[in-house]
Scaffold this motif. Sequence first.
Motif, mmCIF file in Angstrom:
data_model
loop_
_atom_site.group_PDB
_atom_site.id
_atom_site.type_symbol
_atom_site.label_atom_id
_atom_site.label_comp_id
_atom_site.label_asym_id
_atom_site.label_seq_id
_atom_site.Cartn_x
_atom_site.Cartn_y
_atom_site.Cartn_z
ATOM 1 N N GLY A 196 0.801 -1.215 0.000
ATOM 2 C CA GLY A 196 0.000 0.000 0.000
ATOM 3 C C GLY A 196 0.833 1.262 0.000
ATOM 4 O O GLY A 196 0.339 2.343 -0.317
ATOM 5 N N VAL A 197 2.108 1.131 0.348
ATOM 6 C CA VAL A 197 2.994 2.290 0.407
ATOM 7 C C VAL A 197 3.946 2.330 -0.788
ATOM 8 O O VAL A 197 4.563 3.347 -1.074
ATOM 9 N N ASP A 220 -8.936 -3.015 -10.044
ATOM 10 C CA ASP A 220 -8.078 -4.177 -9.818
ATOM 11 C C ASP A 220 -6.922 -3.826 -8.895
ATOM 12 O O ASP A 220 -6.585 -4.572 -7.978
ATOM 13 N N LEU A 221 -6.294 -2.693 -9.166
ATOM 14 C CA LEU A 221 -5.155 -2.260 -8.366
ATOM 15 C C LEU A 221 -5.578 -2.063 -6.913
ATOM 16 O O LEU A 221 -4.912 -2.528 -5.987
ATOM 17 N N HIS A 222 -6.707 -1.390 -6.714
ATOM 18 C CA HIS A 222 -7.178 -1.118 -5.355
ATOM 19 C C HIS A 222 -7.463 -2.400 -4.593
ATOM 20 O O HIS A 222 -6.979 -2.602 -3.472
ATOM 21 N N PHE A 223 -8.238 -3.298 -5.179
ATOM 22 C CA PHE A 223 -8.649 -4.486 -4.446
ATOM 23 C C PHE A 223 -7.498 -5.469 -4.230
ATOM 24 O O PHE A 223 -7.454 -6.162 -3.220
ATOM 25 N N ASN A 224 -6.559 -5.523 -5.171
ATOM 26 C CA ASN A 224 -5.432 -6.430 -4.975
ATOM 27 C C ASN A 224 -4.455 -5.907 -3.933
ATOM 28 O O ASN A 224 -3.950 -6.674 -3.114
ATOM 29 N N ILE A 225 -4.200 -4.603 -3.938
ATOM 30 C CA ILE A 225 -3.354 -4.050 -2.885
ATOM 31 C C ILE A 225 -4.052 -4.187 -1.541
ATOM 32 O O ILE A 225 -3.442 -4.564 -0.537
ATOM 33 N N MET A 226 -5.345 -3.919 -1.506
ATOM 34 C CA MET A 226 -6.086 -4.037 -0.259
ATOM 35 C C MET A 226 -6.106 -5.481 0.214
ATOM 36 O O MET A 226 -5.976 -5.767 1.413
ATOM 37 N N GLU A 264 -7.650 0.755 4.230
ATOM 38 C CA GLU A 264 -8.623 1.023 3.164
ATOM 39 C C GLU A 264 -8.430 2.428 2.623
ATOM 40 O O GLU A 264 -8.381 2.667 1.415
ATOM 41 N N CYS A 265 -8.308 3.392 3.537
ATOM 42 C CA CYS A 265 -8.089 4.788 3.155
ATOM 43 C C CYS A 265 -6.728 4.965 2.492
ATOM 44 O O CYS A 265 -6.598 5.630 1.466
ATOM 45 N N MET A 266 -5.699 4.335 3.062
ATOM 46 C CA MET A 266 -4.337 4.467 2.541
ATOM 47 C C MET A 266 -4.237 3.937 1.121
ATOM 48 O O MET A 266 -3.630 4.557 0.240
ATOM 49 N N VAL A 267 -4.831 2.788 0.888
ATOM 50 C CA VAL A 267 -4.744 2.179 -0.444
ATOM 51 C C VAL A 267 -5.486 3.023 -1.476
ATOM 52 O O VAL A 267 -5.047 3.166 -2.620
ATOM 53 N N ARG A 268 -6.598 3.603 -1.078
ATOM 54 C CA ARG A 268 -7.331 4.480 -1.994
ATOM 55 C C ARG A 268 -6.432 5.622 -2.469
ATOM 56 O O ARG A 268 -6.411 5.980 -3.650
ATOM 57 N N ASN A 269 -5.651 6.181 -1.548
ATOM 58 C CA ASN A 269 -4.722 7.247 -1.916
ATOM 59 C C ASN A 269 -3.541 6.718 -2.725
ATOM 60 O O ASN A 269 -3.030 7.391 -3.621
ATOM 61 N N ALA A 270 -3.095 5.498 -2.412
ATOM 62 C CA ALA A 270 -1.972 4.909 -3.133
ATOM 63 C C ALA A 270 -2.311 4.692 -4.601
ATOM 64 O O ALA A 270 -1.462 4.859 -5.492
ATOM 65 N N VAL A 271 -3.555 4.294 -4.863
ATOM 66 C CA VAL A 271 -3.991 4.110 -6.254
ATOM 67 C C VAL A 271 -3.903 5.433 -7.016
ATOM 68 O O VAL A 271 -3.459 5.484 -8.164
ATOM 69 N N LYS A 272 -4.293 6.517 -6.369
ATOM 70 C CA LYS A 272 -4.176 7.835 -7.006
ATOM 71 C C LYS A 272 -2.713 8.187 -7.267
ATOM 72 O O LYS A 272 -2.379 8.811 -8.277
ATOM 73 N N GLU A 273 -1.830 7.769 -6.371
ATOM 74 C CA GLU A 273 -0.398 8.033 -6.555
ATOM 75 C C GLU A 273 0.122 7.324 -7.800
ATOM 76 O O GLU A 273 1.000 7.818 -8.487
ATOM 77 N N TYR A 274 -0.454 6.152 -8.096
ATOM 78 C CA TYR A 274 0.004 5.439 -9.286
ATOM 79 C C TYR A 274 -0.335 6.215 -10.553
ATOM 80 O O TYR A 274 0.409 6.185 -11.531
ATOM 81 N N PHE A 281 -0.867 8.731 5.021
ATOM 82 C CA PHE A 281 -1.132 7.711 6.023
ATOM 83 C C PHE A 281 -1.646 8.353 7.302
ATOM 84 O O PHE A 281 -2.627 7.892 7.898
ATOM 85 N N LEU A 282 -0.995 9.417 7.740
ATOM 86 C CA LEU A 282 -1.409 10.070 8.977
ATOM 87 C C LEU A 282 -2.793 10.710 8.831
ATOM 88 O O LEU A 282 -3.562 10.779 9.788
ATOM 89 N N LYS A 283 -3.118 11.158 7.616
ATOM 90 C CA LYS A 283 -4.456 11.695 7.362
ATOM 91 C C LYS A 283 -5.498 10.593 7.532
ATOM 92 O O LYS A 283 -6.578 10.812 8.095
#
Length: 289
Positions: free
Chosen positions: A43-44, A178-184, A90-100, A60-62
């Motif tokens: 997720g990071v 796919d990216l979100h659910f697999n990372i999650m 769940e929140c972190m991964v949502r942001n990580a997908v946007k980072e991609y 992450f802290l947010k």
Amino acid sequence: MSRLGLAIYAGGNHSFYIAGVLKYLRENGLVFDVVSTYSASSGVYPYFISDRYEKGMEQFLKCFGDNRKNIDLGGLFKGRYIFPHDAIYECMVRNAVKEYVYIEDKGVHVEARIILSSFKSNSLLYRIVGLFSFLALMLYSKTKRTRGNYYLDLFKKVFGVCNEVFVVKPGEAPNLDDLHFNIMGSSTLYPFIKIRKYADKYMLDGKFSSENPITLLEDCDWVLSIHGHYSHVPDRENHIMLLPDRKLKYSVTDYSSNEPMVKLFEFGYKDGARLIDKLHGTPFLHRLA
């Protein structure tokens, strides 16, 4: 030119120790072509690739927000998470997908290989018995290298556990769902209580897989592995292993305050000055601008 792989071994907030180490190493010339990892580090990882480590910490802290209890039994009766860690990820991964998406826009060419696992039945008894058996077998395979894989393979056949690897290739925009659910799925904690279902699969944390970040990099000429704690790793040539010089102060799931994540990141960055000595004379510092 050598193909270079980075294997990341860290779950939970120990991934921020890794982030601190990588920040120092990248600032001093570290390069790699492929990264493989599991659990929370999956997720990071987008922040590892984009070199926006502080951004990852900020996000992450947010997400940390009000989820400061390590357990919330009231969630049983109020429809909330029992273990707030899962809400944080769940929140972190949502942001990580946007980072991609940011990574793709910047044209960064690093392939990611994310380890997860799944199984076929969602029966409560099946989950409890199966996962505790799997944990015992994984421990055996880590400490007894002779027949560990045999028992893991037997377990997977009996319980229908499947090892999975989700690959994100540079230049090929992934389906974001796919990216979100697999990372999650790879980052799901306490899977014997709550399991995520996606595409007819019940997702397990990547830590439960018998796949190994190093063995996923067999096509690389050199492999650098960075660990939050000592790990039993497969033998291979041209492998450099980086470990903290002492046991990390905070546990993997210590979310009692912001301090563990911030301090682990700071310690990782400081420790990077020591660890970089092992990379001198290797291809990992060869392509300096």
